[in-house]
Design an enzyme around this catalytic site. Structure first.
Site, PDB file in Angstrom:
ATOM      1  N   SER A  22     -40.576  37.405 -37.814  1.00 11.91           N
ATOM      2  CA  SER A  22     -41.548  36.464 -38.369  1.00 11.91           C
ATOM      3  C   SER A  22     -42.193  35.572 -37.325  1.00 11.91           C
ATOM      4  CB  SER A  22     -40.894  35.605 -39.453  1.00 11.91           C
ATOM      5  OG  SER A  22     -39.969  34.721 -38.882  1.00 11.91           O
ATOM      6  N   LYS A  32     -39.065  28.844 -37.954  1.00 12.54           N
ATOM      7  CA  LYS A  32     -40.476  28.814 -38.392  1.00 12.54           C
ATOM      8  C   LYS A  32     -41.175  27.627 -37.764  1.00 12.54           C
ATOM      9  CE  LYS A  32     -40.575  32.104 -41.646  1.00 12.54           C
ATOM     10  NZ  LYS A  32     -39.240  32.617 -41.233  1.00 12.54           N
TER      11      LYS A  32
END
Lengths: 206, 206
Positions: free
Chosen positions: A122, A159
């Site tokens: 990600s 993230k």
DNA sequence: TGACAACATGGTCAAACAACCATATTTTAG
DNA sequence: CTAAAATATGGTTGTTTGACCATGTTGTCA
């Protein structure tokens, strides 16, 4: 530094080895190891002092390596960090080497720094790949826009954290997967900001 | 390990500190530092031995840290590597910590390994960003398809190296810049393969 | 050839040292 | 309250240690 004879080199190496294991050798121990008289060692050690390799802290087992020699050793220990590489020169020639760094020194780490192995893609567009280790500094909050580690649904995720008025946006960085931002309420019980990503290490590049 | 009293802890810490500087303290030195009688130290050291923190190598200044305690210290020294992170637990709780690693250990480095600071974006798609340090293992040749460091026109470049029949292809990895492969003749005098990239380190992620 | 550095032996000595004894006080745990 | 553990002192003893002396050998360099 002034060059050493073979015997002196041997003795010095033995001393370094002992010091590495945290027990400065007595002259007699050295003598025993090389099957010499204590006095032969006394002399050889004198040479090593005169040549600036050893220093005497006084007292029994007072041998220490001189700063100059420690520095010389560091060049063998740490990884050489190359600056601009000149053509023609052997790659590890002195003029190429900017400094010698231990990897520890690269991150000036405090007690609350840890590594976390990344699984998933990600964050590939930020250069954080599957299998990398991120260096995380524990922190309860993360500046908006920084990359952080968030504990979410029993899972630690890396993230980019964007703090908005009533929610926090967790933005992945994967062009291929589309940027599916996940929003969480601020102060959600099931969510915990664990820390801030301050580095990334990749081993085993093939 | 068995817990220590405050005094014992103090003494132990002093000993560890001394050992770090490569000079095992004599009992009298410890005594002097804490303004105690030699014998008080003798006793405290006895406790530390009994509790398994210290080992005696015999002879003068024979104090050593026990293996068990060295291991315990390593947990403070190396960075904790977290495996699966459980919710609820404090992040550095024992069940989360997989092992403690020194960064040195991440790369099992040999003498001919060095760091090179990357400038430029030509390998961003491989997760090697501008400002990263690549860990390079010296090698005169690089397996086809591997990422290598090549000395080319007085400049060290990091590229994917593809060995072809009569030439070597240096392939960048930057989608935005287009993949402008550069071809060089094999055995070109002005070109030298310097080594193979085996790792990548990024510090100062903001 | 002669001087000198390096390497080696054996011996002496005073200081530093760990170990241990007797003993006393303070702290901790039951 | 009491016993045990921990902490402390002072003193003794035999060993380990660095320093130093006298002396001898070997290899190198001028």
């Amino acid at each position: 530094m002034e060059p050493l004879t073979e015997k002196q080199q041997q003795i010095l190496e033995f001393i370094v080895e002992c010091l590495r294991e945290n027990h400065p050798p007595s002259q007699r121990e050295i003598a025993g190891h090389f099957k010499l008289a204590q006095n032969a060692v006394y002399q050889l050690v004198s040479y090593l002092k005169k040549k600036g390799y050893l220093v005497d802290a006084g007292g029994h087992r007072g041998l220490r390596l001189s700063e100059a020699y420690v520095e010389e050793l560091a060049e063998t220990e740490g990884m050489p960090l190359l600056g601009r590489v000149a053509a023609g020169e052997p790659i590890l020639a002195e003029e190429n080497v900017e400094s010698y760094v231990t990897l520890e020194a690269l991150f000036n780490r405090s007690k609350d720094t840890f590594l976390l192995k990344v699984s998933g893609d990600s964050m590939v567009d930020e250069g954080i790949l599957d299998g990398d280790y991120v260096v995380v500094k524990s922190a309860a909050r993360v500046g908006s826009g920084q990359i952080g580690v968030v504990l979410l649904d029993d899972e630690a995720t890396v993230k980019r954290v964007v703090v908005q008025k009533h929610r926090i946006a967790l933005k992945p960085a994967n062009r291929k997967a589309g940027y599916k931002t996940r929003y969480i309420k601020r102060f959600d019980k099931d969510v915990r900001i664990v820390g801030k990503v301050i580095g990334c290490i990749r081993t085993d590049i093939r």
